[in-house]
Design a protein around this motif. Structure first.
Motif, short mmCIF file in Angstrom:
data_model
loop_
_atom_site.label_atom_id
_atom_site.label_comp_id
_atom_site.label_asym_id
_atom_site.label_seq_id
_atom_site.Cartn_x
_atom_site.Cartn_y
_atom_site.Cartn_z
N ALA A 28 0.84 -1.21 0.00
CA ALA A 28 0.00 0.00 0.00
C ALA A 28 0.87 1.25 0.00
O ALA A 28 0.60 2.21 -0.73
CB ALA A 28 -0.93 -0.01 1.21
N ARG A 29 1.94 1.22 0.80
CA ARG A 29 2.85 2.38 0.87
C ARG A 29 3.57 2.59 -0.44
O ARG A 29 3.64 3.71 -0.95
CB ARG A 29 3.86 2.16 2.01
N HIS A 32 1.00 3.64 -3.13
CA HIS A 32 0.16 4.78 -2.75
C HIS A 32 -1.33 4.46 -2.93
O HIS A 32 -2.07 5.23 -3.55
CB HIS A 32 0.54 6.04 -3.53
N SER A 34 -4.84 2.26 -0.87
CA SER A 34 -5.35 1.86 0.44
C SER A 34 -5.13 0.36 0.68
O SER A 34 -5.00 -0.41 -0.27
CB SER A 34 -6.83 2.18 0.55
N ARG A 35 -5.11 -0.02 1.94
CA ARG A 35 -4.96 -1.45 2.26
C ARG A 35 -6.13 -2.28 1.74
O ARG A 35 -5.90 -3.39 1.26
CB ARG A 35 -4.75 -1.63 3.76
N SER A 37 -7.66 -1.79 -1.02
CA SER A 37 -7.36 -1.96 -2.44
C SER A 37 -6.31 -3.06 -2.63
O SER A 37 -6.41 -3.88 -3.55
CB SER A 37 -6.83 -0.67 -3.06
#
Length: 126
Positions: A28-29, A32, A34-35, A37
């Motif tokens: 996710a990081r 960029h 969401s978790r 997603s």
């Protein structure tokens, strides 16, 4: 294979190489997103036999997933090398452009570009 799936596989490969394993929070990081997603995409990748992932567990690439991810990573690196060392594009812009381009060029173009760079920049394109 969609560009999004390739991006996920490449991110998992990068996390495994850099940190020893991949977790959904890391992906996710990196991407960029969401978790939720990440979790949705992971379930699709798992259904396609490209990753292994137990809920809340470490994510790992299958043999096929690693093969796809390695191909995408190699193409990305080749494109970035061309953009920076041949065209003189700043590294940050080249990184972004390579990420977009890696999904759009044909296998033939990719192979010819790799061969060109091996002749022009033998030490870097190895």
């Amino acid at each position: 294979m969609t560009a999004s799936k390739e991006d996920y596989l490449e991110a998992i490969l990068d996390c495994e190489d850099e940190e020893g394993n991949a977790r959904s929070v890391d992906i996710a990081r990196v991407l960029h997103v969401s978790r939720p997603s990440v979790n949705k995409s992971l379930s699709v990748l798992k259904e396609n036999g490209l990753v292994e992932h137990e809920r809340y567990g470490v994510i790992s690439l299958t043999k096929e997933g690693r093969s796809v991810a390695a191909r995408v990573r190699e193409l990305h690196d080749t494109l970035k090398l061309f953009l920076t060392d041949v065209l003189g594009i700043p590294p940050q812009i080249a990184e972004q452009d390579a990420c977009r381009m890696e999904h759009a060029i044909s296998e033939t173009t990719a192979e010819n570009l790799k061969q060109y760079l091996q002749k022009q920049l033998p030490k870097k394109s190895g």
